[in-house]
Design a protein around this motif. Structure first.
Motif, PDB file in Angstrom:
ATOM      1  N   ASP A 121      11.636  41.852  -8.412  1.00 11.34           N
ATOM      2  CA  ASP A 121      12.269  40.857  -9.236  1.00 11.34           C
ATOM      3  C   ASP A 121      12.771  39.736  -8.914  1.00 11.34           C
ATOM      4  O   ASP A 121      13.297  39.012  -9.558  1.00 11.34           O
ATOM      5  CB  ASP A 121      13.544  41.837  -9.966  1.00 11.34           C
ATOM      6  CG  ASP A 121      14.621  42.359  -8.856  1.00 11.34           C
ATOM      7  OD1 ASP A 121      14.458  41.405  -7.822  1.00 11.34           O
ATOM      8  OD2 ASP A 121      15.244  43.208  -9.180  1.00 11.34           O
ATOM      9  N   ASP A 168      11.101  48.978  -8.161  1.00 11.97           N
ATOM     10  CA  ASP A 168      12.253  48.072  -8.150  1.00 11.97           C
ATOM     11  C   ASP A 168      13.107  47.997  -9.361  1.00 11.97           C
ATOM     12  O   ASP A 168      14.472  47.638  -9.404  1.00 11.97           O
ATOM     13  CB  ASP A 168      11.750  46.394  -7.791  1.00 11.97           C
ATOM     14  CG  ASP A 168      12.854  45.669  -6.908  1.00 11.97           C
ATOM     15  OD1 ASP A 168      13.744  46.150  -6.413  1.00 11.97           O
ATOM     16  OD2 ASP A 168      12.586  44.340  -6.814  1.00 11.97           O
ATOM     17  N   HIS A 248      18.985  49.416  -2.084  1.00 12.32           N
ATOM     18  CA  HIS A 248      18.344  48.129  -1.342  1.00 12.32           C
ATOM     19  C   HIS A 248      18.717  48.056   0.187  1.00 12.32           C
ATOM     20  O   HIS A 248      18.142  47.785   1.097  1.00 12.32           O
ATOM     21  CB  HIS A 248      18.844  47.091  -2.112  1.00 12.32           C
ATOM     22  CG  HIS A 248      17.984  46.409  -3.161  1.00 12.32           C
ATOM     23  ND1 HIS A 248      17.481  47.204  -4.256  1.00 12.32           N
ATOM     24  CD2 HIS A 248      16.814  45.662  -3.184  1.00 12.32           C
ATOM     25  CE1 HIS A 248      16.643  46.914  -5.071  1.00 12.32           C
ATOM     26  NE2 HIS A 248      16.357  45.691  -4.611  1.00 12.32           N
ATOM     27  N   HIS A 264       8.570  46.524  -0.333  1.00  8.86           N
ATOM     28  CA  HIS A 264      10.212  46.423  -0.887  1.00  8.86           C
ATOM     29  C   HIS A 264      10.597  47.265  -1.988  1.00  8.86           C
ATOM     30  O   HIS A 264      11.339  48.081  -1.617  1.00  8.86           O
ATOM     31  CB  HIS A 264      10.394  44.768  -1.125  1.00  8.86           C
ATOM     32  CG  HIS A 264      11.732  45.021  -1.933  1.00  8.86           C
ATOM     33  ND1 HIS A 264      12.891  44.764  -1.277  1.00  8.86           N
ATOM     34  CD2 HIS A 264      12.143  44.797  -3.219  1.00  8.86           C
ATOM     35  CE1 HIS A 264      13.910  44.943  -2.137  1.00  8.86           C
ATOM     36  NE2 HIS A 264      13.253  44.682  -3.315  1.00  8.86           N
ATOM     37  N   CYS A 268      12.693  50.726  -2.024  1.00 12.23           N
ATOM     38  CA  CYS A 268      13.926  51.035  -2.829  1.00 12.23           C
ATOM     39  C   CYS A 268      13.837  52.020  -3.801  1.00 12.23           C
ATOM     40  O   CYS A 268      14.784  52.622  -4.034  1.00 12.23           O
ATOM     41  CB  CYS A 268      14.010  49.612  -3.819  1.00 12.23           C
ATOM     42  SG  CYS A 268      14.416  48.220  -2.735  1.00 12.23           S
TER      43      CYS A 268
END
Ligand SMILES: [Zn+2]
Length: 347
Positions: A121, A168, A248, A264, A268
């Protein structure tokens, strides 16, 4: 009441082939003169060339640069190129966009995000994640003045990236719960509208999980729009709280302990399954939804060792300590971490 500022992108353009309108969009935003286009070696070919061509066609004087990493040195290097520029466009994935964002912020000029994948994001958010001596830090930056998201290009990126972006967005579910907890327990600033935007975006995207398929322009559109909304929730809140909580922290801890971390968003997503269990929420729904888009839900699928999952769980509370979450101040014991990871099927 304290005064505060909310900075959002001014124009968001999405659609197949929209990248060819870049020059017209920049002109309509009243830019002219010298601009810098930043891309990666791969994304130059995928989108950079089209961006440059369109800008030149609309009378811009274009300089371009290819970068390979998102480090402090790279940010300085780009910042040094901005002296006579009016605008910088970051064409690529997370690294390129974050470097362009931070360099533009430091040089005091505007920037436009041109994502070639939808994996997290940061596309429209006022934060930049930069690597410094191995560990990565999230730094405040200005929101892009414009976002140009070509859904045809994004749909052609490896599907794994889109699934990571989806995960995410799923992580907003636990991030908002952690934020509410910190509000109730510590009277931390809380924004109802930012929390509502973040949760609504996440809920709607999770409902569309069945429609997110490889190679579809529509799927790219669902995910990229949700990532932009998520970035706007961060802007409204003035903190990444609506999109970043204990899950996170787990992902950042995993980056530190695993020799070869996953993406990532993927990490998450797995963190969200486990943190939702701690929150007493419907963690099975989180897991099933991630499975529907083929996002990883286990250590094996992340390509990470079980022991590293456990270690990351016991360390997660030490990451960004000031951010209170369900992990509390003491975190998980090793036994509790192992029980959590095995109950939720992660190990
Ligand atoms: Zn994230």
């Amino acid at each position: 009441m304290e005064s505060r500022k909310i900075q959002l992108p001014r124009e968001i353009h999405t659609g197949p082939g929209i990248i060819e309108e870049t020059g017209a969009i920049c002109r309509d935003l009243r830019f002219k003169g010298k601009v810098l286009v930043v891309s990666g070696s791969n994304t130059y070919r995928i989108g950079g060339e089209d961006v440059i061509e369109s800008l030149v066609d609309h009378g811009f004087e274009v300089e371009d640069v290819i970068i390979n990493k998102a480090s402090t040195d790279t940010v300085t290097e780009i910042q040094d190129m901005l002296g006579d520029k009016k605008l910088v466009l970051g064409v690529g994935g997370g690294k390129v966009i974050d470097v362009a964002k931070l360099a533009a912020t430091r040089a005091g000029i505007n920037h436009i995000s041109v994502p070639t994948a939808a994996s997290h994001d940061g596309i429209a958010s006022p934060r930049a994640s930069i690597k410094n001596e191995g560990s990565s830090v999230s730094l405040p930056a200005e929101s892009p003045i414009g976002v140009i998201a070509d859904t045809k290009i994004i749909s052609k990126a490896p599907f794994r990236l889109l699934a990571a972006g989806f995960a995410d967005i799923v992580s907003n579910q636990t991030a908002v719960r952690d934020w509410e907890l910190a509000y109730r327990l510590l009277n931390e600033d809380f924004s109802d509208s930012a929390a509502a935007l973040s949760l609504m975006t996440s809920k709607m995207t999770m409902k569309s999980a069945g429609a997110i398929k490889e190679g579809l322009v529509e799927s790219a559109e669902v995910v990229v729009k949700a990532l932009i909304s998520s970035g706007m929730a961060i802007s409204i809140a003035g903190t990444s709280r609506p999109a970043s909580g204990s899950e996170h922290k787990f992902s950042h801890a995993l980056d530190l302990v695993a020799p070869k971390p996953a993406l990532h968003g993927e990490q998450c997503g797995v963190g969200t399954i486990m943190m939702m269990y701690l929150h007493g929420g419907d963690w099975k729904y989180i897991r099933n939804t991630l499975e529907r888009v083929k996002a990883p839900t286990t250590a094996r699928k992340l390509g990470v060792k079980e022991e590293h999952i456990i270690e990351a769980l016991t360390l997660a509370h030490t990451i960004r300590k000031e951010r209170y979450t369900i992990l509390g101040d003491r975190g998980l014991t090793e036994e509790a971490a192992e029980a959590l990871a095995s109950t939720t099927g992660v190990i």
